[in-house]
Design a protein around this motif. Sequence first.
Motif, PDB file in Angstrom:
ATOM      1  N   THR A 253     -20.957  82.480 -93.656  1.00  0.00           N
ATOM      2  CA  THR A 253     -20.716  82.485 -95.097  1.00  0.00           C
ATOM      3  C   THR A 253     -21.994  82.044 -95.801  1.00  0.00           C
TER       4      THR A 253
ATOM      5  N   VAL B 154     -10.016  92.172 -91.015  1.00  0.00           N
ATOM      6  CA  VAL B 154     -11.367  91.906 -90.510  1.00  0.00           C
ATOM      7  C   VAL B 154     -11.666  92.881 -89.382  1.00  0.00           C
TER       8      VAL B 154
ATOM      9  N   ASN C 254     -21.939  93.214 -94.742  1.00  0.00           N
ATOM     10  CA  ASN C 254     -21.502  92.322 -95.816  1.00  0.00           C
ATOM     11  C   ASN C 254     -19.987  92.321 -95.948  1.00  0.00           C
ATOM     12  N   ALA C 255     -19.472  91.246 -96.508  1.00  0.00           N
ATOM     13  CA  ALA C 255     -18.061  91.165 -96.905  1.00  0.00           C
ATOM     14  C   ALA C 255     -17.986  90.223 -98.091  1.00  0.00           C
TER      15      ALA C 255
ATOM     16  N   LEU D 112     -14.456  94.268 -97.056  1.00  0.00           N
ATOM     17  CA  LEU D 112     -15.547  94.566 -96.138  1.00  0.00           C
ATOM     18  C   LEU D 112     -16.479  95.607 -96.727  1.00  0.00           C
TER      19      LEU D 112
ATOM     20  N   ILE E 294     -20.181  86.813 -95.098  1.00  0.00           N
ATOM     21  CA  ILE E 294     -19.197  86.722 -96.178  1.00  0.00           C
ATOM     22  C   ILE E 294     -19.808  85.939 -97.331  1.00  0.00           C
TER      23      ILE E 294
ATOM     24  N   LYS F   2     -13.945  81.816 -98.666  1.00  0.00           N
ATOM     25  CA  LYS F   2     -14.887  82.169 -97.592  1.00  0.00           C
ATOM     26  C   LYS F   2     -14.603  81.346 -96.334  1.00  0.00           C
TER      27      LYS F   2
ATOM     28  N   VAL G 128     -15.405  87.858-100.829  1.00  0.00           N
ATOM     29  CA  VAL G 128     -14.122  87.343-101.293  1.00  0.00           C
ATOM     30  C   VAL G 128     -14.071  87.593-102.793  1.00  0.00           C
TER      31      VAL G 128
ATOM     32  N   LEU H  94     -10.291  89.586 -98.826  1.00  0.00           N
ATOM     33  CA  LEU H  94     -11.578  89.828 -98.188  1.00  0.00           C
ATOM     34  C   LEU H  94     -11.849  91.327 -98.208  1.00  0.00           C
TER      35      LEU H  94
END
Length: 788
Positions: free
Chosen positions: A453, A328, A471-472, A489, A339, A347, A474, A487
Amino acid sequence: MDMKEKALELLEFPKVRERLAAFTSFPASREQALSLTYSSEPAQVACLLGATAEALSLIAAQPALSAAEARDIRPSLQRAARGGVLEPPELLDILVTLTAFRQFRQAWGKAGLELPLLGEVAQGLVMLPALEREMDRCLDRRGQVADGASPALAALRREARVTQERLERRLEAILNSPLGQAIAQDSLITEREGRYVIPIKAERRGEMRGIVHDVSNTGATLFVEPLATVQLGNALRELRAQEQREVQRILADLSRRVAEHQETLWENLLRLAELDLALAKARYGRSLQACVPKLVASLPSPGPATPGLRLREARHPLLKGEVVPIDVDLGGEHPILVISGPNAGGKTVALKTIGLLALMAQAGLPIPVHPDSALPVCDAIFADIGDEQSIEESLSTFTWHMGNIAAILREATGRSLVLLDELGTGTDVKEGSALARAILLSLLARGSLAVATTHQGELKAFASATPGVRNAAVELDSNTLRPNYRLVLGIPGRSHALAIAQGLGLPAEVVEQARGFLSPLERELEALVEEAMRERDQAAAARQAAQAEATAAAQVREALQARLRQLEEDKEALAAESRRQVMAEVEELRGRLRRIETSLQAEAGGQLPALRRELLGVRREIRRSQEGARDKAQKRRPQPSLVVGQEVWVASLNQKGVVLALPEGHQEAEVQVGRLTVRVPREDLAPAPIPTLTPAGVALHLRGAEPPPLELDLRGIRVPEGLERVERYLNDVFLARRGRARLIHGKGTGAMRRAVLELLASHPLVRGFQEAAPPQGGAGATEVELAL
């Protein structure tokens, strides 16, 4: 409960406290562990983490170090301070704790480590040797007052034992008498109400005079103290009363001494608890394979450039089994992270991991991350998490969420960390999305770090288009539709709702109809996200392949370097062996020369021509020995494996070249060196230096011994030392295969010149010598030609 306390519950920090408390050694430190909270002061957090780092070093050096012997003596200290008399077990606990203070401080000093933070706490433990000695003298390890506590107590107990023995013998005599055997229910002596009695049959009570102290439940047995022993019983009881009064006096005295040191003992106990808590943090950290993270320096005032949070290989500390780590980056250019991804994809776990690790770090706990991780010190950590993964029962209504978020926005600053789960849900999608964007913009404006999230496409688009928001995603395995909890990124996540629904058995026509309801923009967005994920996977695969190639290249480079080192060692060993053999033969022949010269001087008569002929023969033999040793070394030297077109190193020219031809049956090779084509012996060639295959282009080169100088200056040196230098110099020039050398001996008294010329005249490596030309020194130097 305010929002800061609620965040501790939502992020499951109390569970961390319980696990930490399991590593403490006594109640005082356990209480501190169960009430542990985080600090918002950077200096204090740095001290807490520094103390934990010291504790990690300490338990590595002394794994058995513990405060387990200490007791929670606080209630006893309070009672003693109020003037109460402590019981022997309480005093024994204080004695044991005093010993623990002393042993703990001594162990700290023996660690031999630089522990400035914990060392200061340990050095603050005040030793009370006089109190410890007095208590140790007065108490035994069973928690009783010892006979030696006072002379009076020792005398009373000694007299009481004598009186008791006389009483027991008198009672045994009564039981063993004919009357006693007839009327006694059992042949034993017992005690009732502090008096020694014997059991008598009730129907024969009148046959023995005495005092009845008790009756059995059935009434068949009377417990009678015979009149004959009443006087002894009274004496024993009086002695015991006196003993008890003396014991109480001793206990009161010890309690008074404890009360005098009550504040010191209380402070020692708190210090010991602090030290034990630091050790517990270290042991808990080792159980998690955790480390002490770096701290990001805080800015003097909050703002949009708030220091960032960087987690590498972060794992949730409460999850069991194989935990997938996450990376992260939060802060700097992207203080807000959104996320997205499928349900149960990880998340909320990622959200909780970020928050819980921040809480642990600011409480001075090691966290399960890579050592390269770094965190800022936040003034507050807020959370709004309302799903089934929360510690509390889920109350995920829109009203509940908005109430929490409103309270957070009232308190959050530019140094706060805000965690929002399923932001904007529970109401109309459009209005919820609008609220979510406004909330994130409010946090962005004040410089807070925030993670949210979502499943909402509009919020993903907002994150992509808004500076400061990132943004990220899963991940979900597209084949199995199962989350892998990684995760990623920089890209939004797909919810995969339609695919998951179809996988769970929803009819295909329903799924297709639902897909048709999606707007072209939504379908395009899904396609773009899928393409981005595919390109990311391809890039990751390419990086992995490149890394594998780099690893293989490094292994090849290491193998080649090892081979080159071995060849160089073999070459040096062969040269050393050849030189040793030559020198041995030369020494033997020099001995013969010295003997010949001695004979010449002694018998310069008719034998002189014969001796000269023998001298010439010895010199020829020396040359043959040298040539034979050199040929032998060349034959033993490993021949390089060459191919046409190969780049090689020509040792005699100290240049690179390229092999043009390798005539069969010849020990030579045609090599192009620059614009020239030369024939050189194959043993004069070696593979060209091999590059190290690093980006910087650093090359590996073999470097031989430095060649000897062209001349040797002997001026200012005594004759014996000068001759030794000439011997070594001629050997080095010979081994370097150089045919000429110059010796500068100066004119002076001529002693050095005469000694040098005498040495050259009989030296086996010298073919001839002459005075140097005037420009090169004239009579002060000698030119030498070696017999190569």
